[in-house]
Design an enzyme around this catalytic site. Structure first.
Site, PDB file in Angstrom:
ATOM      1  N   VAL A  45       0.824  -1.211   0.000  1.00 47.29           N
ATOM      2  CA  VAL A  45       0.000   0.000   0.000  1.00 47.29           C
ATOM      3  C   VAL A  45       0.854   1.255   0.000  1.00 47.29           C
ATOM      4  O   VAL A  45       0.425   2.320  -0.419  1.00 47.29           O
ATOM      5  CB  VAL A  45      -0.963  -0.026   1.214  1.00 47.29           C
ATOM      6  CG1 VAL A  45      -1.731   1.272   1.357  1.00 47.29           C
ATOM      7  CG2 VAL A  45      -1.931  -1.199   1.074  1.00 47.29           C
ATOM      8  N   ASP A  74      -1.093  -5.018   3.004  1.00 48.80           N
ATOM      9  CA  ASP A  74       0.199  -4.512   3.449  1.00 48.80           C
ATOM     10  C   ASP A  74       0.558  -5.178   4.764  1.00 48.80           C
ATOM     11  O   ASP A  74      -0.323  -5.481   5.574  1.00 48.80           O
ATOM     12  CB  ASP A  74       0.148  -2.989   3.626  1.00 48.80           C
ATOM     13  CG  ASP A  74       1.529  -2.356   3.564  1.00 48.80           C
ATOM     14  OD1 ASP A  74       1.879  -1.779   2.523  1.00 48.80           O
ATOM     15  OD2 ASP A  74       2.264  -2.444   4.574  1.00 48.80           O
ATOM     16  N   GLN A  93       2.370 -10.845   2.173  1.00 50.34           N
ATOM     17  CA  GLN A  93       2.184 -11.275   0.793  1.00 50.34           C
ATOM     18  C   GLN A  93       2.668 -12.698   0.557  1.00 50.34           C
ATOM     19  O   GLN A  93       2.492 -13.236  -0.541  1.00 50.34           O
ATOM     20  CB  GLN A  93       2.898 -10.320  -0.165  1.00 50.34           C
ATOM     21  CG  GLN A  93       4.416 -10.405  -0.134  1.00 50.34           C
ATOM     22  CD  GLN A  93       5.048  -9.527  -1.194  1.00 50.34           C
ATOM     23  OE1 GLN A  93       5.343  -8.373  -0.920  1.00 50.34           O
ATOM     24  NE2 GLN A  93       5.266 -10.044  -2.384  1.00 50.34           N
ATOM     25  N   HIS A 118       9.220  -6.311  -2.604  1.00 54.26           N
ATOM     26  CA  HIS A 118      10.212  -6.322  -3.682  1.00 54.26           C
ATOM     27  C   HIS A 118      11.398  -7.233  -3.368  1.00 54.26           C
ATOM     28  O   HIS A 118      12.374  -7.246  -4.121  1.00 54.26           O
ATOM     29  CB  HIS A 118      10.720  -4.913  -4.021  1.00 54.26           C
ATOM     30  CG  HIS A 118       9.628  -3.941  -4.315  1.00 54.26           C
ATOM     31  ND1 HIS A 118       8.606  -4.229  -5.178  1.00 54.26           N
ATOM     32  CD2 HIS A 118       9.389  -2.687  -3.840  1.00 54.26           C
ATOM     33  CE1 HIS A 118       7.778  -3.194  -5.230  1.00 54.26           C
ATOM     34  NE2 HIS A 118       8.225  -2.258  -4.421  1.00 54.26           N
TER      35      HIS A 118
END
Length: 595
Positions: A45, A74, A93, A118
């Site tokens: 987010v 998030d 995630q 990431h």
């Protein structure tokens, strides 16, 4: 002409436009979904640990897809009101149970965007967990895959697994091979752009549309006038009625760039590929028809990887980069072939953003144009922040004035406005901004630090002491607050207070941060006559080369001089002068010791 998604991104202040060049590609990918009642999931987010920050891209998707339900997840807790069509959930995630719950209650999703941690292992795992749940015909996008080349995110130049670009490049080479892995077999097409990989999920019971279904040509449809096919007829559905199509033999490929599309067999050599690419104008499209052999797949694999050549060079300046990389804007892999889009691919890395680079400069100009009549705070703040970082605080002044007039209250606005007021020595304004910021963000130690600094600049050290003590009562382990207390202690001539907080900062700081409080401690101990402890603190400080080493060496030199160690004092003085040649006081001191 700027696309509608980029306009919304600029207005809402997402870095998907500006620092990155993502939204033009997202518009190309997602335009066909705009007026459908779809479901969108975004991992990440934004806003880091701050509950009130982030959500800019969720607001962008909300307005771009007026009939969609938008879900963001998030790892951090978020308190964001983005309207009834947007829901933000807290979770990881890579947590299978959490993601299954999200899909069951909010999905299944037509579009999934991974803008999460990431970290390479997270990107790969999230794809494995979520792609199978994607609606057939949907699109899965992994964003910011430049972290594949950043060691602190688990990346490497050699793409050591788990590596997101390496992983997706592997899927690309296996596409159409008969691989039964659902994470490959259910992919109908892939598209690779700067920092992005998009995977299209096959529609149930429908054959892949193949190259003819690509919308790559749509971006430049009005400019396509010439098509050159080499040793094969133009595949049905690939051409356009108004295009002039020429069929030739491979030995006629040499020549000046004069074609909009060049069509070759996929089982050609790398030299033929390069010759065909050289015949293209920019923008243009090189289409490879059929199944590539192993050698050509290896070549396309390298082109796929080096789309992020700018990012690679930032991390590995000596890495070998193919000259074609700066001209391959996109790589598309379909089951029946490959498309290379020839266009400038030199957008700067956000880790080394260059506002003077032509594409980035044009993007900033578009932002100014869109925001001129906008009153959406997030977009104005984002633009002011970019201007501050790339051109200095003064360049952002007109936009900060506009935000002030709008009654802006965001954290970043206060940070930028306070910083500019301090730089311009408008200390009364800076104090008012800091106090207003602390009303809205009472637990933000950054504003407490700024307020203490402003009060110190006004000669109000006792008031600064009150502010710092109040902040430390809430955040007793904040290293910066303890260092600020040492500055206040020095101003108020309270060495014991300075020693206390310097020691606390040292105890809490990670190794790279210890030299600053160690240097401060050494100076306070010297003033109070605790020479042995002072020397130890200063020797600890210079054991790690940081920007504080020159100051520590200078202080250490003074101690050694008082001990009668002339040689040691001179050596330490020379170290200070060498490390900070611009500081005249250090070189003058060294000259004094030389006699």
């Amino acid at each position: 002409m700027i696309d509608p998604l980029s306009v919304l991104a600029i207005q809402h202040g997402t870095d998907k436009f500006g620092y990155h060049d993502y939204t033009p590609n997202y518009h190309k990918l997602f335009a066909r979904f705009r007026d459908r009642p779809i479901k969108v999931l975004e991992l990440g987010v934004g806003g880091y640990a701050d509950e009130d920050r982030g959500g800019q891209s969720l607001a962008t998707w909300r307005d771009y897809f007026p009939l969609a339900q938008i879900t963001g997840i998030d790892i951090q807790k978020k308190r964001l009101d983005l309207g009834e069509r947007v829901q933000v959930l807290q979770g990881s995630q890579i947590d299978p149970e959490f993601l299954a719950h999200v899909v069951a209650t909010r999905g299944p999703f037509d579009l999934i965007i991974d803008d999460g941690s990431h970290r390479n292992e997270h990107v790969v795992k999230s794809y494995g967990l979520l792609f199978p749940t994607l609606v057939p015909g949907g699109i899965y996008v992994a964003e910011d895959v430049q972290t594949s080349f950043i060691p602190r995110f688990g990346g490497s130049l050699t793409l050591d697994a788990p590596n997101s670009v390496g992983y997706f490049a592997g899927i690309m080479t296996r596409l159409g091979s008969g691989d039964t892995d659902p994470l490959v077999a259910n992919v109908s097409a892939m598209e690779r752009f700067h920092n992005m990989v998009a995977l299209h999920k096959a529609e149930t019971g429908k054959p892949s549309g193949g190259l003819a279904a690509s919308n790559a040509f749509d971006m430049h449809a009005n400019q396509i006038r010439s098509i050159l096919t080499v040793d094969l007829d133009l595949p049905k559905g690939l051409g356009r009625d108004e295009a002039q199509t020429t069929r030739c033999a491979a030995n006629t490929l040499a020549g000046e760039p004069d074609q909009d599309i060049v069509v070759l067999r996929a089982d050609i050599s790398a030299d033929t590929l390069r010759a065909g690419f050289a015949r293209l104008r920019s923008p243009g499209f090189l289409c490879l028809i059929g199944a590539p052999d192993a050698a050509m797949l290896a070549e396309i694999h390298d082109r796929f990887v080096q789309v992020d050549h700018r990012e690679i060079i930032v991390q590995f300046p000596k890495a070998p980069i193919d000259p074609m990389a700066a001209e391959i804007y996109a790589v598309e892999r379909h089951r029946d072939g490959i498309i290379l889009t020839k266009a400038p691919n030199d957008y700067p890395s956000n880790f080394a953003f260059d506002a003077t680079q032509p594409q980035a400069k044009a993007a900033l100009a578009e932002m100014e144009l869109v925001l001129r009549d906008s009153d959406i705070e997030n977009g104005l703040v984002q633009y002011a922040n970019i201007l501050t970082l790339t051109g200095g605080r003064e360049t952002a002044r007109p936009w900060l004035d506009k935000l002030t007039a709008l009654g802006a209250t965001s954290r970043v606005y206060f940070q930028l406005a306070t910083g500019l007021a301090q730089r311009e020595r408008r200390l009364t304004d800076a104090e008012a901004l800091c106090r207003a910021a602390l009303v809205t963000f009472p637990d933000d130690t950054g504003f407490s630090l700024s307020l203490a600094m402003v009060l110190m600049s006004q000669g109000r050290a006792e008031d600064a002491l009150v502010v710092a003590e109040q902040a430390l009562a809430v955040h007793p382990r904040d290293i910066n607050l303890h260092i600020q207390m040492t500055r206040i202690a020095e101003k108020l001539a309270l060495p014991e207070l300075g020693i206390k907080h310097a020691k606390q900062a040292i105890a809490m700081a990670p190794a790279p941060r210890k030299p600053q409080p160690q240097t401060i401690l050494g100076e306070f101990l010297t003033k109070t006559g605790q020479i042995d402890e002072a020397e130890k603190a200063l020797r600890d400080a210079v054991s790690i080369q940081t920007r504080f080493a020159p100051k520590a060496f200078r202080a250490l030199s003074g101690i050694l001089k008082t001990r009668g160690d002339q040689a040691g004092a001179l050596e330490a003085a020379m170290q200070a002068a060498t490390l900070a040649p611009e500081t005249k006081e250090y070189s003058d001191w060294a000259d004094t010791l030389r006699g």
